[in-house]
Design a protein around this motif. Sequence first.
Motif, PDB file in Angstrom:
ATOM      1  N   LEU A 190       0.829  -1.211   0.000  1.00  0.00           N
ATOM      2  CA  LEU A 190       0.000   0.000   0.000  1.00  0.00           C
ATOM      3  C   LEU A 190       0.864   1.262   0.000  1.00  0.00           C
ATOM      4  CD1 LEU A 190      -2.822  -1.010   2.519  1.00  0.00           C
ATOM      5  CD2 LEU A 190      -3.008  -0.783   0.041  1.00  0.00           C
ATOM      6  N   ASN A 191       1.967   1.214   0.737  1.00  0.00           N
ATOM      7  CA  ASN A 191       2.863   2.366   0.756  1.00  0.00           C
ATOM      8  C   ASN A 191       3.478   2.598  -0.618  1.00  0.00           C
ATOM      9  OD1 ASN A 191       4.428   4.467   2.164  1.00  0.00           O
ATOM     10  ND2 ASN A 191       6.158   3.126   1.803  1.00  0.00           N
ATOM     11  N   GLN A 192       3.866   1.504  -1.305  1.00  0.00           N
ATOM     12  CA  GLN A 192       4.422   1.641  -2.649  1.00  0.00           C
ATOM     13  C   GLN A 192       3.385   2.197  -3.618  1.00  0.00           C
ATOM     14  OE1 GLN A 192       5.888  -2.257  -3.583  1.00  0.00           O
ATOM     15  NE2 GLN A 192       7.736  -2.042  -2.347  1.00  0.00           N
ATOM     16  N   GLN A 193       2.130   1.725  -3.497  1.00  0.00           N
ATOM     17  CA  GLN A 193       1.076   2.248  -4.359  1.00  0.00           C
ATOM     18  C   GLN A 193       0.824   3.724  -4.089  1.00  0.00           C
ATOM     19  OE1 GLN A 193      -2.354  -0.250  -3.853  1.00  0.00           O
ATOM     20  NE2 GLN A 193      -1.304  -2.096  -4.550  1.00  0.00           N
ATOM     21  N   ARG A 194       0.898   4.110  -2.828  1.00  0.00           N
ATOM     22  CA  ARG A 194       0.722   5.527  -2.484  1.00  0.00           C
ATOM     23  C   ARG A 194       1.821   6.372  -3.118  1.00  0.00           C
ATOM     24  NH1 ARG A 194       2.938   8.580   1.601  1.00  0.00           N
ATOM     25  NH2 ARG A 194       1.721  10.435   2.235  1.00  0.00           N
ATOM     26  N   GLN A 195       3.063   5.888  -3.056  1.00  0.00           N
ATOM     27  CA  GLN A 195       4.162   6.619  -3.690  1.00  0.00           C
ATOM     28  C   GLN A 195       3.951   6.739  -5.193  1.00  0.00           C
ATOM     29  OE1 GLN A 195       6.524   8.181  -2.096  1.00  0.00           O
ATOM     30  NE2 GLN A 195       5.858   7.451  -0.080  1.00  0.00           N
ATOM     31  N   SER A 196       3.442   5.655  -5.825  1.00  0.00           N
ATOM     32  CA  SER A 196       3.185   5.692  -7.269  1.00  0.00           C
ATOM     33  C   SER A 196       2.115   6.724  -7.612  1.00  0.00           C
ATOM     34  CB  SER A 196       2.760   4.305  -7.763  1.00  0.00           C
ATOM     35  OG  SER A 196       3.770   3.348  -7.526  1.00  0.00           O
ATOM     36  N   LEU A 197       1.048   6.769  -6.782  1.00  0.00           N
ATOM     37  CA  LEU A 197      -0.023   7.743  -7.018  1.00  0.00           C
ATOM     38  C   LEU A 197       0.475   9.176  -6.846  1.00  0.00           C
ATOM     39  CD1 LEU A 197      -3.015   5.984  -5.217  1.00  0.00           C
ATOM     40  CD2 LEU A 197      -2.704   6.283  -7.676  1.00  0.00           C
ATOM     41  N   LEU A 198       1.307   9.394  -5.836  1.00  0.00           N
ATOM     42  CA  LEU A 198       1.869  10.731  -5.642  1.00  0.00           C
ATOM     43  C   LEU A 198       2.744  11.139  -6.817  1.00  0.00           C
ATOM     44  CD1 LEU A 198       2.807  10.596  -1.838  1.00  0.00           C
ATOM     45  CD2 LEU A 198       0.936  11.859  -2.896  1.00  0.00           C
ATOM     46  N   HIS A 199       3.533  10.168  -7.331  1.00  0.00           N
ATOM     47  CA  HIS A 199       4.384  10.451  -8.490  1.00  0.00           C
ATOM     48  C   HIS A 199       3.534  10.776  -9.715  1.00  0.00           C
ATOM     49  CE1 HIS A 199       7.824  10.286 -11.170  1.00  0.00           C
ATOM     50  NE2 HIS A 199       7.175   9.410 -11.926  1.00  0.00           N
ATOM     51  N   ALA A 200       2.449  10.000  -9.913  1.00  0.00           N
ATOM     52  CA  ALA A 200       1.568  10.251 -11.056  1.00  0.00           C
ATOM     53  C   ALA A 200       0.888  11.614 -10.933  1.00  0.00           C
ATOM     54  CB  ALA A 200       0.513   9.146 -11.150  1.00  0.00           C
ATOM     55  N   HIS A 201       0.508  11.979  -9.700  1.00  0.00           N
ATOM     56  CA  HIS A 201      -0.114  13.284  -9.489  1.00  0.00           C
ATOM     57  C   HIS A 201       0.857  14.407  -9.839  1.00  0.00           C
ATOM     58  CE1 HIS A 201      -2.639  16.355  -7.700  1.00  0.00           C
ATOM     59  NE2 HIS A 201      -1.598  16.769  -6.988  1.00  0.00           N
ATOM     60  N   GLY A 202       2.132  14.239  -9.418  1.00  0.00           N
ATOM     61  CA  GLY A 202       3.142  15.238  -9.754  1.00  0.00           C
ATOM     62  C   GLY A 202       3.359  15.346 -11.249  1.00  0.00           C
ATOM     63  N   THR A 203       3.344  14.195 -11.937  1.00  0.00           N
ATOM     64  CA  THR A 203       3.529  14.209 -13.395  1.00  0.00           C
ATOM     65  C   THR A 203       2.374  14.933 -14.086  1.00  0.00           C
ATOM     66  OG1 THR A 203       4.697  12.093 -13.262  1.00  0.00           O
ATOM     67  CG2 THR A 203       3.870  12.758 -15.420  1.00  0.00           C
ATOM     68  N   LEU A 204       1.125  14.648 -13.644  1.00  0.00           N
ATOM     69  CA  LEU A 204      -0.038  15.317 -14.230  1.00  0.00           C
ATOM     70  C   LEU A 204       0.008  16.823 -13.967  1.00  0.00           C
ATOM     71  CD1 LEU A 204      -2.890  12.793 -13.350  1.00  0.00           C
ATOM     72  CD2 LEU A 204      -1.904  13.249 -15.603  1.00  0.00           C
ATOM     73  N   HIS A 205       0.462  17.195 -12.781  1.00  0.00           N
ATOM     74  CA  HIS A 205       0.576  18.623 -12.471  1.00  0.00           C
ATOM     75  C   HIS A 205       1.584  19.283 -13.401  1.00  0.00           C
ATOM     76  CE1 HIS A 205       0.287  22.218 -10.046  1.00  0.00           C
ATOM     77  NE2 HIS A 205       1.612  22.253  -9.938  1.00  0.00           N
ATOM     78  N   GLY A 206       2.710  18.594 -13.680  1.00  0.00           N
ATOM     79  CA  GLY A 206       3.703  19.134 -14.615  1.00  0.00           C
ATOM     80  C   GLY A 206       3.144  19.264 -16.022  1.00  0.00           C
ATOM     81  N   VAL A 207       2.334  18.279 -16.449  1.00  0.00           N
ATOM     82  CA  VAL A 207       1.718  18.346 -17.782  1.00  0.00           C
ATOM     83  C   VAL A 207       0.765  19.529 -17.875  1.00  0.00           C
ATOM     84  CG1 VAL A 207       0.165  17.152 -19.357  1.00  0.00           C
ATOM     85  CG2 VAL A 207       1.987  15.881 -18.230  1.00  0.00           C
ATOM     86  N   ASP A 208      -0.030  19.742 -16.803  1.00  0.00           N
ATOM     87  CA  ASP A 208      -0.940  20.892 -16.791  1.00  0.00           C
ATOM     88  C   ASP A 208      -0.175  22.198 -16.919  1.00  0.00           C
ATOM     89  OD1 ASP A 208      -3.104  19.247 -16.565  1.00  0.00           O
ATOM     90  OD2 ASP A 208      -3.228  19.388 -14.379  1.00  0.00           O
ATOM     91  N   ASP A 209       0.959  22.302 -16.219  1.00  0.00           N
ATOM     92  CA  ASP A 209       1.777  23.519 -16.319  1.00  0.00           C
ATOM     93  C   ASP A 209       2.278  23.721 -17.737  1.00  0.00           C
ATOM     94  OD1 ASP A 209       1.368  23.998 -13.677  1.00  0.00           O
ATOM     95  OD2 ASP A 209       3.271  23.142 -13.008  1.00  0.00           O
ATOM     96  N   ASN A 210       2.751  22.619 -18.370  1.00  0.00           N
ATOM     97  CA  ASN A 210       3.263  22.740 -19.744  1.00  0.00           C
ATOM     98  C   ASN A 210       2.153  23.142 -20.721  1.00  0.00           C
ATOM     99  OD1 ASN A 210       5.841  22.022 -18.969  1.00  0.00           O
ATOM    100  ND2 ASN A 210       5.483  19.829 -19.258  1.00  0.00           N
ATOM    101  N   ILE A 211       0.956  22.583 -20.528  1.00  0.00           N
ATOM    102  CA  ILE A 211      -0.178  22.944 -21.406  1.00  0.00           C
ATOM    103  C   ILE A 211      -0.521  24.419 -21.234  1.00  0.00           C
ATOM    104  CG2 ILE A 211      -2.647  22.575 -21.791  1.00  0.00           C
ATOM    105  CD1 ILE A 211      -2.207  19.639 -21.131  1.00  0.00           C
ATOM    106  N   GLY A 212      -0.503  24.897 -19.986  1.00  0.00           N
ATOM    107  CA  GLY A 212      -0.788  26.312 -19.755  1.00  0.00           C
ATOM    108  C   GLY A 212       0.234  27.208 -20.431  1.00  0.00           C
TER     109      GLY A 212
END
Length: 221
Positions: A158-180
Amino acid sequence: MSDVFEGYERQYCELSAGLSKKCTSASLLDGEQKKQKISEITAGLEQAEALIRKMDLEARSLQPNVKAVLLAKLREYKSDLNNLKSEVKRLASNNLNQAARDELLESGMADASSVSADQKARLLMSTERLNKTSGRVRDSRRTMLETEELGVSILQDLNQQRQSLLHAHGTLHGVDDNIGKSKKIMTNMSRRMSRNKYIIGSIVAVLVIAIILILYFKLRK
């Protein structure tokens, strides 16, 4: 290193040293005194197991480089605990055998001539039931430990999955910034193209007017 882990480690080392001394003293006792000492050691082993589980959970929550070192140390503590368990089993087995022998001797000394085959059979059956009960207790304890290990493994996943979700959230946030940023660049380019279009139109209009004026004056001459 984690202060929490060090606290658990210090408690375990003190407890392990005390249990080793109690095992040594228990080997010199017999009868009820030995049985009481074994009970104390068994209670101490349960406390030691609880401390190891806490150290395991704490180690797995730390950074990978620190976790690897602490888990290696934890394997040594688990091996030490297994050795203590083996020693306690040996003491308990010897005490059980000694108790059975003492019971037989006392029964024989009380009235050797009155001991019948039926009484011997009942005594053997009682000993067998005691051994079976001890076996069931060991099996139950082993099942409990296996369940706890499974729980630790699930928490780690569960901890590893949480880290993966946090990483994916950070990646999506970076994509949103690039699109903006891309949207802003396209808007600026569109504005510049519109401005350049007006400028070019104005230049063409001026050139057309100039050509018309030149032709007009030449035709008049």
